[in-house]
Design a protein around this motif. Sequence first.
Motif, PDB file in Angstrom:
ATOM      1  N   SER B  36       0.926  -1.071   0.048  1.00 55.76           N
ATOM      2  CA  SER B  36       0.086  -0.214   0.021  1.00 55.76           C
ATOM      3  C   SER B  36       0.794   1.131  -0.083  1.00 55.76           C
ATOM      4  O   SER B  36       1.493   1.555   0.962  1.00 55.76           O
ATOM      5  N   PRO B  37       0.975   1.694  -0.988  1.00 58.82           N
ATOM      6  CA  PRO B  37       1.834   3.177  -1.033  1.00 58.82           C
ATOM      7  C   PRO B  37       1.434   3.950  -0.429  1.00 58.82           C
ATOM      8  O   PRO B  37       0.184   4.685  -0.362  1.00 58.82           O
ATOM      9  N   SER B  38       2.282   4.677   0.807  1.00 59.28           N
ATOM     10  CA  SER B  38       1.794   5.536   1.726  1.00 59.28           C
ATOM     11  C   SER B  38       1.583   7.041   0.952  1.00 59.28           C
ATOM     12  O   SER B  38       2.556   7.532   0.404  1.00 59.28           O
ATOM     13  N   SER B  39       0.570   7.919   1.261  1.00 52.85           N
ATOM     14  CA  SER B  39       0.440   9.029   0.562  1.00 52.85           C
ATOM     15  C   SER B  39       1.612   9.986   1.219  1.00 52.85           C
ATOM     16  O   SER B  39       2.090   9.797   2.561  1.00 52.85           O
ATOM     17  N   SER B  40       2.181  10.578   0.602  1.00 53.60           N
ATOM     18  CA  SER B  40       3.329  11.445   0.963  1.00 53.60           C
ATOM     19  C   SER B  40       2.912  12.667   2.167  1.00 53.60           C
ATOM     20  O   SER B  40       3.848  12.412   2.978  1.00 53.60           O
ATOM     21  N   SER B  41       2.118  13.115   1.947  1.00 54.98           N
ATOM     22  CA  SER B  41       1.576  14.113   3.391  1.00 54.98           C
ATOM     23  C   SER B  41       0.208  14.338   3.647  1.00 54.98           C
ATOM     24  O   SER B  41      -0.701  13.808   2.327  1.00 54.98           O
ATOM     25  N   GLY B  47      -7.997  13.319   1.174  1.00 51.70           N
ATOM     26  CA  GLY B  47      -7.997  14.072   2.280  1.00 51.70           C
ATOM     27  C   GLY B  47      -7.085  13.838   3.267  1.00 51.70           C
ATOM     28  O   GLY B  47      -6.369  12.951   3.130  1.00 51.70           O
ATOM     29  N   ILE B  48      -7.285  14.328   4.630  1.00 54.34           N
ATOM     30  CA  ILE B  48      -6.264  13.885   5.560  1.00 54.34           C
ATOM     31  C   ILE B  48      -6.475  12.720   6.363  1.00 54.34           C
ATOM     32  O   ILE B  48      -7.582  12.271   6.284  1.00 54.34           O
ATOM     33  N   LYS B  49      -5.186  11.951   6.477  1.00 51.62           N
ATOM     34  CA  LYS B  49      -5.438  10.742   7.140  1.00 51.62           C
ATOM     35  C   LYS B  49      -4.987  10.714   8.511  1.00 51.62           C
ATOM     36  O   LYS B  49      -3.814  10.820   8.861  1.00 51.62           O
ATOM     37  N   ILE B  50      -5.916  10.590   9.340  1.00 52.14           N
ATOM     38  CA  ILE B  50      -5.815  10.953  10.906  1.00 52.14           C
ATOM     39  C   ILE B  50      -5.587   9.442  11.506  1.00 52.14           C
ATOM     40  O   ILE B  50      -6.448   8.629  11.307  1.00 52.14           O
ATOM     41  N   TYR B 109      -0.405   7.716   7.818  1.00 50.39           N
ATOM     42  CA  TYR B 109      -1.194   8.623   8.738  1.00 50.39           C
ATOM     43  C   TYR B 109      -0.397   9.688   9.081  1.00 50.39           C
ATOM     44  O   TYR B 109       0.657   9.507   9.669  1.00 50.39           O
ATOM     45  N   ASN B 110      -1.075  10.867   8.898  1.00 48.09           N
ATOM     46  CA  ASN B 110      -0.322  11.988   9.378  1.00 48.09           C
ATOM     47  C   ASN B 110      -1.746  13.051   9.467  1.00 48.09           C
ATOM     48  O   ASN B 110      -2.278  13.455   8.314  1.00 48.09           O
ATOM     49  N   PRO B 111      -1.776  13.700  10.410  1.00 51.23           N
ATOM     50  CA  PRO B 111      -1.149  13.567  11.852  1.00 51.23           C
ATOM     51  C   PRO B 111      -1.512  12.146  12.381  1.00 51.23           C
ATOM     52  O   PRO B 111      -2.380  11.610  11.999  1.00 51.23           O
TER      53      PRO B 111
END
Lengths: 375, 354
Positions: B36-41, B47-50, B109-111
Motif C-alpha cells: 500500500s503506497p503511503s501518501s506523501s503528506s 483528504g487528511i489521514k488521521i 497516517y499524518n497527523p
Amino acid sequence: MKKLTQRIDKERLLLGIAAPLLAVVAALVVTTLVILATGKNPGAAFSDMVTYGSASDSQVYILNKATTYYLAGVSVAIGFRMNLFNIGVDGQYRIAAFFAAVLGGALTTPGWISIPLIILCAMATGALWAGIAGVLKVTRGVSEVISTIMLNSIATAIIAYLLQPGKLAELQSGGTVVSTKPLPESSYFFQIDTGASGELWGFIVIAVAIGVAYWFVLGRTRFGFDLRTVGQSEPAAAASGVSVKKMIATSMLISGAVAGLIGMPTLLNDSHQFSNDFPLGIGFTGIAIALLGRNNPIGIALGALLWGFLERTTNHLEFEGYDKEILGVIQGVIVLCVVIAYELVRRYGLKRQQQRVGAELAAQAAATTQKQEVA
Amino acid sequence: MRRVAKLSAACIATAALALTATACGSTSSENSSSTSPSSSSGGGKGGIKIGLAYDVGGRGDRSFNDSAARGADKAAKEFGGSIKELTAKSSDTEADREQRLTDLADAGYNPIVAVGFSYATSVDKVAPKFPKVSFGLIDSVATSKNVDSITFTEEQGSYLAGVAAALKTKKNHVGFIGGVDTPLIKKFEAGYVQGVKDTNPKVKVDVQYLTHGSDFSGFASPDKGKEAASGMLDAGADVIYAAAGSSGNGSIEAVSGVKGAWAIGVDSDQYNIPGLAKYKNSILTSMVKNVDVGVYDFIKSVNDGKPLTGQQNYSLAKGGVSLATSGGFIDDIQPKLDEAKKKIVDGTITVKTS
C-alpha cells in the motif's frame, strides 16, 4: 531390551507432540469460527498474521518478548515440577525489578560491576518475596496459592507507596510519569543491532542459560531428582529420606529468584528505569506458557515464542480492522485446549499402555498354558 | 548422553534459525509500503489521514478517549479525511505502544495523535524516525521536534468542581475517586480538595484511588468505580467526583441509586453522553477537559500546512478546561463559580498541582 525402550520413547515423544499440536489446531478452528462470527474473513486474517509476523522487525519484537516470557515460564515451571502453584511470580518480578532499578539508579560503578549487582539484587528480592510464602507453607501449612496471590497485592501496594516523588522515585518532565532514577548508560545490557529491524536484547543469552540450567539441575542432579520426587509423591520422597519441608522452601526460593529475572530484560535493555508503566501481568502469562510448554525447557521456549508471535500479529490485526479482542480469545482458547488436549492424550496413552500390558500378559498366560499342555 | 546431544542440537538449530531469520528478511514497513503506497503528506486528494492511538478504554469510554475522538471526528468531517483508530491494552509494554505508532506512520497516517501520557516515551522514540509526520501527544510533554504536546490545567477545572461540590453538599461530606494514583490524576485531586476547602473548610473530603502504581486497570473498570462510590456513599458522602476514565461510569451509576446525592463527571460533558442518559439527573456537572479542542486545533494546523509543535497548554483562561452547565443543576451557584474562575484567571488563586 534396548529396542523396547527406544520404541516407547518414540511413542511418548509422538504423544508429547500430539498434545500441543492438537491444542493449537483446535484453537485455530475456534478462532476461525470467532472471526467468522464477527463477519470477517479468517483466511485474510491468518495470512496477514503470517506475513506480518515473519517480517524481520516482528522477529526481533517476538524474540525480545519471548525472552521475558521464557523466564516467566521457567519460574512458574520450577514450582509446577514441585507441585507448587506459584501464582506470586507476578508480584515477585515487579518488586524485584523495582528494587533493582532503585539500586541501578544509585550505582555509579562501572558496568561490569553494576550489571551483575543489579541482576543479583533482583534475584535476591524475588527469592525473598517468594521465600515468605515458602516459610508460611513450611511452618504454618498456609497454601502457597493463597499466600502468593496476597503477596502480589502487597507488592503492588509497596511499589505504589515507594514509587512517588520524594520517596524512591522522581517526576519526569511533563509531570505525568513517575519513575526511579534512570540507570547510567554504563549499566545498559548489550544488545545486538539488526539495523532497520530494531535491537535484539542481549538478555536472550541469559534466558537461554537459565533454560539450560533448568534442564540440567532438574534432569541431571540429585537435587532435581529429589524435587521431582517430592512433586510426584511427598510420602514416597519422605520415605526415601528427602526432607520435604526443606525442598519446598528451596524450590520456592529458586522459583522466586528466576522470577526476579523476568523484569531484567525490560529494565536493562529497554526502559532503563522503573516507571508506573512498567509491564505487569507477565507472571500470569508465565503460568499459561509453562502449561503450554509442559514444564519442558524447549516446550516453554516454543510457548514463549508463540505468545510473542500472537501479540505482535494480533496488534496488527487491529490495524487491519479486526477486533482487538481476538488476541484474548486466541490465547484463552489455546490454554484451555492445551489443558484438555494433555488430559485426552494422557488418557489415551494410559489406555494404550494398559492394552499393551494386557496383551503381553495374555500372551504370557497363553504361552504358559501351552507349555503346560505340552508337558 | 544421547539426550544431551539431541537437546544441544535442537538448541543450536533453533538459535541459528532465529538469528538467520532475524538477520535477513524485510521489515514490516518495507512489506507494507510495497503493498500500500503511503501518501506523501496529509491533506492530499484523499483528504487528511488521521491516526489515533487511544489509551486503555478507547473510543466508547464516554470520557477521556471519547473526548479526543470527538475532536478527530470533527476535523475529519470538516477537512474530508479518514480516521484510523488503535487502542491500548492494559498489558501493553513500551514495544506495543511503539508498534502502534509505527504501524500508523508506516501506513501513511499524518497527523498521528497519541492519546494519553503513557505514550510519552514511545512518541519520543518513534517521532524522530518519521520526521515528515506530525505527532500529537496528549497529557504529556515530548521533546522531539515534530511533536505537539497538548496539556491541560486539570487542577484549575477541578478546583471549580470542588467549589461546586462544597456548595451543593448537605452533609458536609464529599468524595473523590481517582482511577490510578498517577501524577496526572493527583492534579485533579489537589485542585478539587483545594476548591472544597477554600469554599467551606468544614467539608470532609474522602479520597480513594482504584488501582495503584503500574496497574492501570483503574481507568477501565466500572465495577471498581461503582464499588468505591458505594463505599463513600455509605460513609456519608453526598457529592462524588470521579476522575477515572470509564470507571467513572460505575461511580455515576452508584450515585444515581442514592436520593439527593450528586455525581460530578469528568473529561466529557457526561450529562449529554447517550450511554449515561439513565443517570443524567444525578450528574451535577462535569469537569470538561476539552481534549477535543486540543486534538482539533492540532489536526487543523497540520491540514493548514503549519503543524503546531512544542507545548500547547490549554488552561482555564483559554477555555481548555471548564465546568459543564448541562441540566442546569449549578445555575444557582453560578455567580460563585464565576467569581472563583475569575480569581484563578487573574492569578489571585494559585491552584496546587499535587
